[in-house]
Scaffold this motif. Structure first.
Motif, PDB file in Angstrom:
ATOM      1  N   LEU A  52      35.393  30.335  41.485  1.00 44.80           N
ATOM      2  CA  LEU A  52      34.173  30.995  41.000  1.00 44.80           C
ATOM      3  C   LEU A  52      33.397  31.638  42.154  1.00 44.80           C
ATOM      4  O   LEU A  52      32.815  32.709  41.998  1.00 44.80           O
ATOM      5  CB  LEU A  52      33.301  30.013  40.206  1.00 44.80           C
ATOM      6  CG  LEU A  52      33.938  29.434  38.924  1.00 44.80           C
ATOM      7  CD1 LEU A  52      32.892  28.683  38.098  1.00 44.80           C
ATOM      8  CD2 LEU A  52      34.610  30.488  38.053  1.00 44.80           C
ATOM      9  N   SER A  53      33.434  30.996  43.341  1.00 47.73           N
ATOM     10  CA  SER A  53      32.783  31.617  44.513  1.00 47.73           C
ATOM     11  C   SER A  53      33.463  32.929  44.868  1.00 47.73           C
ATOM     12  O   SER A  53      32.805  33.922  45.190  1.00 47.73           O
ATOM     13  CB  SER A  53      32.850  30.693  45.724  1.00 47.73           C
ATOM     14  OG  SER A  53      32.108  29.530  45.478  1.00 47.73           O
ATOM     15  N   ARG A  54      34.786  32.936  44.828  1.00 47.97           N
ATOM     16  CA  ARG A  54      35.500  34.185  45.143  1.00 47.97           C
ATOM     17  C   ARG A  54      35.190  35.261  44.114  1.00 47.97           C
ATOM     18  O   ARG A  54      35.072  36.442  44.455  1.00 47.97           O
ATOM     19  CB  ARG A  54      37.007  33.937  45.207  1.00 47.97           C
ATOM     20  CG  ARG A  54      37.394  33.113  46.416  1.00 47.97           C
ATOM     21  CD  ARG A  54      38.883  33.175  46.659  1.00 47.97           C
ATOM     22  NE  ARG A  54      39.265  32.180  47.665  1.00 47.97           N
ATOM     23  CZ  ARG A  54      40.464  32.109  48.207  1.00 47.97           C
ATOM     24  NH1 ARG A  54      41.406  32.974  47.858  1.00 47.97           N
ATOM     25  NH2 ARG A  54      40.740  31.187  49.100  1.00 47.97           N
ATOM     26  N   TYR A  55      35.063  34.852  42.864  1.00 49.55           N
ATOM     27  CA  TYR A  55      34.679  35.827  41.832  1.00 49.55           C
ATOM     28  C   TYR A  55      33.291  36.388  42.109  1.00 49.55           C
ATOM     29  O   TYR A  55      33.056  37.586  41.970  1.00 49.55           O
ATOM     30  CB  TYR A  55      34.717  35.183  40.445  1.00 49.55           C
ATOM     31  CG  TYR A  55      36.107  35.085  39.854  1.00 49.55           C
ATOM     32  CD1 TYR A  55      37.063  36.072  40.103  1.00 49.55           C
ATOM     33  CD2 TYR A  55      36.465  34.027  39.032  1.00 49.55           C
ATOM     34  CE1 TYR A  55      38.338  35.988  39.564  1.00 49.55           C
ATOM     35  CE2 TYR A  55      37.739  33.939  38.488  1.00 49.55           C
ATOM     36  CZ  TYR A  55      38.674  34.921  38.757  1.00 49.55           C
ATOM     37  OH  TYR A  55      39.918  34.839  38.217  1.00 49.55           O
ATOM     38  N   GLU A  56      32.380  35.516  42.514  1.00 47.98           N
ATOM     39  CA  GLU A  56      31.022  36.001  42.812  1.00 47.98           C
ATOM     40  C   GLU A  56      31.061  37.015  43.953  1.00 47.98           C
ATOM     41  O   GLU A  56      30.359  38.024  43.909  1.00 47.98           O
ATOM     42  CB  GLU A  56      30.112  34.819  43.145  1.00 47.98           C
ATOM     43  CG  GLU A  56      29.675  34.084  41.884  1.00 47.98           C
ATOM     44  CD  GLU A  56      29.177  32.663  42.114  1.00 47.98           C
ATOM     45  OE1 GLU A  56      28.656  32.073  41.173  1.00 47.98           O
ATOM     46  OE2 GLU A  56      29.346  32.146  43.241  1.00 47.98           O
ATOM     47  N   SER A  57      31.906  36.774  44.959  1.00 46.96           N
ATOM     48  CA  SER A  57      32.004  37.766  46.041  1.00 46.96           C
ATOM     49  C   SER A  57      32.601  39.079  45.556  1.00 46.96           C
ATOM     50  O   SER A  57      32.405  40.109  46.185  1.00 46.96           O
ATOM     51  CB  SER A  57      32.857  37.279  47.218  1.00 46.96           C
ATOM     52  OG  SER A  57      32.888  35.924  47.304  1.00 46.96           O
ATOM     53  N   ARG A  58      33.352  39.054  44.468  1.00 44.94           N
ATOM     54  CA  ARG A  58      33.874  40.306  43.899  1.00 44.94           C
ATOM     55  C   ARG A  58      32.860  40.946  42.957  1.00 44.94           C
ATOM     56  O   ARG A  58      33.172  41.931  42.282  1.00 44.94           O
ATOM     57  CB  ARG A  58      35.163  40.059  43.110  1.00 44.94           C
ATOM     58  CG  ARG A  58      36.376  39.798  43.950  1.00 44.94           C
ATOM     59  CD  ARG A  58      37.629  39.682  43.091  1.00 44.94           C
ATOM     60  NE  ARG A  58      38.156  40.972  42.650  1.00 44.94           N
ATOM     61  CZ  ARG A  58      38.814  41.810  43.418  1.00 44.94           C
ATOM     62  NH1 ARG A  58      39.048  41.499  44.682  1.00 44.94           N
ATOM     63  NH2 ARG A  58      39.265  42.957  42.955  1.00 44.94           N
TER      64      ARG A  58
END
Ligand SMILES: [Zn+2]
Length: 317
Positions: free
Chosen positions: A248-254
């Motif tokens: 979910l953190s990686r998604y937020e960075s996207r």
């Protein structure tokens, strides 16, 4: 030379700026299957399930992700653990998540008659709907196990009508990261305290998840002319208990923010009727492109598959 390069540079700056704005508006619904829990080893079901449930719900809260969990009520029939397993589902309701129907015993519609499958749906909603009673009215959602929505047009249309008559919407997905394959090797590695292997599997899993997401982003642009809100399909299992925070953190960075399935379902792309018939369970992006008769060549080689060594762990341990 300088004059020719400058407009190109401006164009590049402009388009990358534009892409930036667009990608920061990304939305995603998180859908989680096979509640209460997918055990790799049956021992200590409740203890492991409690750990996974607590971690996943904590991560969803941290990332403000309103998720829906799809229940297989056959998992509740273990007489000695029934109350403890129902209590796991109650945690989802108390955490303000939705619960949906995933049939009683995770049955494969390809192998059942229309009547048998309808039975599975009715039998699969008893506890779930009573737990969700305080939340009424809410939208009922159904997810077909393996996304097998009917291997003939007759079966598909019969079930669409059956579900609609009972107030259910069929739940689509656009991103599938094969988490259940990674989970088997991962859970066994953790059990054997082989942390190096667990780490290797985790890295491969995160890579594949992001690759599958990029594929869905590109494919949705090909099918609809723009990126649509995505719907992620994962399971309640050990690998997600340990990796969902990072995912979910990686998604937020996207540029993603997480929204309820209800919200994603109002997007115009999701109004596309799925008229495709398949014995497989492909993504709705594929189904919609077929249903719209689009001349989209889907280069499935861009959709990453789990590495062979992970598949071997899944098949042979
Ligand atoms: Zn499932």
């Amino acid at each position: 030379m300088r004059h020719a390069t400058l407009p190109l540079l401006v164009l590049l700056l402009f388009t990358s700026g534009f892409a930036q704005t667009k990608s920061s508006n990304r939305r995603m619904a998180v859908t989680i299957d096979d509640l209460p829990y997918v055990p790799v080893v049956e021992v200590a079901y409740v203890r492991n399930a409690e750990r996974a449930t607590k971690k996943i719900l904590g991560v969803l809260k941290k990332h403000k992700a309103p998720a829906i969990g799809f229940v297989n009520e056959r998992q509740l029939t273990d007489s000695s653990e029934r109350d403890a397993r129902i209590a796991l589902l109650r945690r989802w309701v108390n955490a303000n998540m939705l619960l949906g129907n995933h049939t009683f015993s995770h049955s494969d519609f390809n192998k059942l008659t229309i009547e048998q499958f309808e039975e599975e749906i009715l039998k699969g909603e008893v506890v779930t709907r009573s737990l969700m009673k305080p939340r009424e009215p809410y939208q009922l959602y159904f997810r077909f196990p393996m996304n097998h929505t009917g291997d003939t047009q007759l079966k598909k249309e019969a079930l669409e009508k059956f579900l609609a008559d009972r107030g259910y919407k069929v739940t689509p997905h656009t991103i599938d990261n094969s988490d259940f394959i990674f989970n088997v090797g991962y859970a066994r590695a953790i059990q054997k305290k082989d942390l190096a292997l667990a780490r290797r599997i985790r890295t491969a899993y995160l890579d594949l998840t992001m690759g599958a997401t990029e594929f869905a982003e590109k494919l949705s642009t090909e099918v609809f002319g723009h990126e649509i809100p995505q719907t992620l399909l994962i399971h309640v299992n050990d690998i997600n208990a340990d990796c969902l925070d990072e995912i979910l953190s990686r998604y937020e960075s996207r540029g993603y923010r997480f929204v309820a399935l209800d919200q994603v379902m109002t997007d115009s792309a999701y109004q596309t009727r799925d008229t495709s018939v398949s014995k497989f369970g492909p993504s709705w992006l594929w189904r919609w492109s077929r249903s719209m008769n689009l001349d989209v060549t889907i280069d499935t080689s861009q959709d990453p598959e789990p590495p062979q060594w992970v598949v071997d762990l899944y098949n042979h341990g």
